[in-house]
Enzyme design. Structure first.
Site, PDB file in Angstrom:
ATOM      1  CE  LYS A  71      46.082  40.146  40.994  1.00 53.06           C
ATOM      2  NZ  LYS A  71      44.847  40.836  40.627  1.00 53.06           N
ATOM      3  CG  MET A 122      41.019  45.072  48.274  1.00 55.17           C
ATOM      4  SD  MET A 122      41.366  45.052  46.519  1.00 55.17           S
ATOM      5  CE  MET A 122      40.716  46.630  46.020  1.00 55.17           C
ATOM      6  CG  ASP A 166      42.050  37.276  42.317  1.00 57.59           C
ATOM      7  OD1 ASP A 166      42.912  37.070  41.448  1.00 57.59           O
ATOM      8  OD2 ASP A 166      41.211  38.189  42.244  1.00 57.59           O
TER       9      ASP A 166
END
Length: 404
Positions: free
Chosen positions: A200, A311, A180
């Site tokens: 991402k 997040m 990621d």
């Protein structure tokens, strides 16, 4: 009358099955799953040499009280499979009907935990998961060409906080690592083999996830050991479960190496205890982004509660307003943000729900960051006798080997 006839018929079948089993040594009795709440008495079983079978069985016991008799006259259906193909979905199997089993293969008798590579992995016994009354087999840990997937958690960012198992697969030059974007550069530097990083960014997660799946499929088709590297712990707001299901559709069961979750390690590294006697006795973990970028529901305010958001720094101002308006949080509730926990450039900023968005903008706080809401933020980071405003960048809040 019907019940007596059914009982007589099944008992007759049982007798015939016992006779045929004793006279036919080549027949291998299959395992059954007894799901009756009162599993006692005679259980109707299926003895078959086929890989898969569905058993319409009734359990019987000697005459009991009427209260318990009914519970023993319950049909049970079991799906057994020793094969390695992808199992059918539980909802697609008609209850009480035979389901064709995938092509079966011989498996070793002994369970192996450590060795999942090469020929030994193909000899492993497939693990099974029970869905209601149906036994669904997982796919094998590796494909016939040797392709396999390992899902790895990289922890908060400090390479010293990786597990030994994670370090081992990352340092293998023959592995394909798919990471990621938020995995720290310090951990990416440990990778010896090929590495691909998915970009991402907020708003394009779906496209990036599709790219990840395509890379994994390419690696599996090439017979490679694919290492799917994720930040923190893969199963804590990391889509780890979704990826396991997707990889099953490729015919392979993922090996999972847990990581240290940022939900607990990041606050610790920023000198914020998520629990503190007399201040907080409960911890809630939340994500800032739900499915399709929605805002998840918020738990209501409690003075002795700590809420950790992962997040969520990208919508910090919106989150602060929603906590005050919808969840009843006072505006002076303490908030701490730990940015890039465990990395050499880790920073911790603090404030209140009224001020934290402005403080984060002033110091240009970016992902990956962990947000902690609750009075525990003040426990180690403020002086009770100080009259200074509780807001700004905290100095000396790093408790990690990365800072040494």
């Amino acid at each position: 009358r019907r019940a007596k006839e059914r009982k007589r018929s099944i008992l007759h079948s049982l007798n015939n099955t016992k006779m045929s089993t004793s006279t036919s040594p080549s027949r291998r009795p299959t395992r059954i799953l007894a799901l009756s709440a009162a599993a006692a008495g005679i259980i109707a079983a299926s003895h078959s040499s086929s890989a898969g079978a569905v058993v319409d069985a009734y359990s019987f016991v000697p005459p009991l009280t009427k209260r318990y008799r009914k519970s023993f006259h319950i049909a049970r259906h079991a799906y057994l499979d020793d094969g390695g193909a992808r199992p059918p979905a539980a909802s697609s199997i008609p209850v009480g009907r035979r389901v064709p089993a995938p092509n079966s293969s011989k498996h070793g008798k002994k369970d192996t935990d450590a060795d999942t590579s090469g020929e030994n992995s193909n000899k492993q016994k497939n693990p099974t998961t029970i869905y209601g009354e149906i036994i669904i087999p997982h796919p094998p840990a590796s494909l016939p060409n040797g392709g396999r997937v390992t899902l790895v958690g990289s922890g908060p960012g400090d390479p010293d906080l990786l597990t030994v198992a994670a370090h081992k697969v990352l340092s293998d030059p023959s592995n394909l690592v798919i990471a990621d974007r938020l995995v720290s550069a310090e951990i990416l530097d440990l990778i010896e083999g090929e590495c691909r990083v998915a970009n991402k960014f907020p708003g394009c997660q779906h496209k990036a996830q599709g790219e990840i799946y395509r890379w994994v499929k390419e690696g599996l088709d090439a017979g490679k050991h694919v290492v799917r590297l994720k930040i923190g712990d893969p199963f804590v707001f990391g889509r780890g479960g979704e990826e396991v299901l997707e990889f099953r559709s490729y015919g392979v069961e993922s090996t999972v190496i847990p990581g240290v979750s940022a939900a607990f390690s990041a606050p610790l590294l920023g000198s914020i205890p998520v629990t503190h006697r007399g201040i907080s006795n409960q911890v809630v973990m939340c994500t800032g982004y739900g499915k399709d970028n929605s805002s998840p529901d918020l738990i209501q305010y409690h003075p002795e509660q700590t809420v950790v958001f992962l997040m969520a720094v990208g919508r910090l101002r919106e989150l602060s307003d929603r906590l005050k308006i919808l969840a009843g949080y006072p505006g002076d509730t303490a908030v701490g943000i730990v940015e890039r926990a465990g990395c050499p450039d880790q920073r911790t900023v603090v404030g209140t729900l009224d001020t934290i968005a402005d403080v984060a903008e002033e110091h240009d706080v970016r992902p990956p960051s962990t947000i902690v809401v609750g009075e525990v933020v003040r426990a180690l980071l403020s002086d009770a006798n100080s009259e200074e405003q509780f807001a700004g960048l905290v100095k000396g809040a790093v408790a990690s080997s990365a800072s040494e």
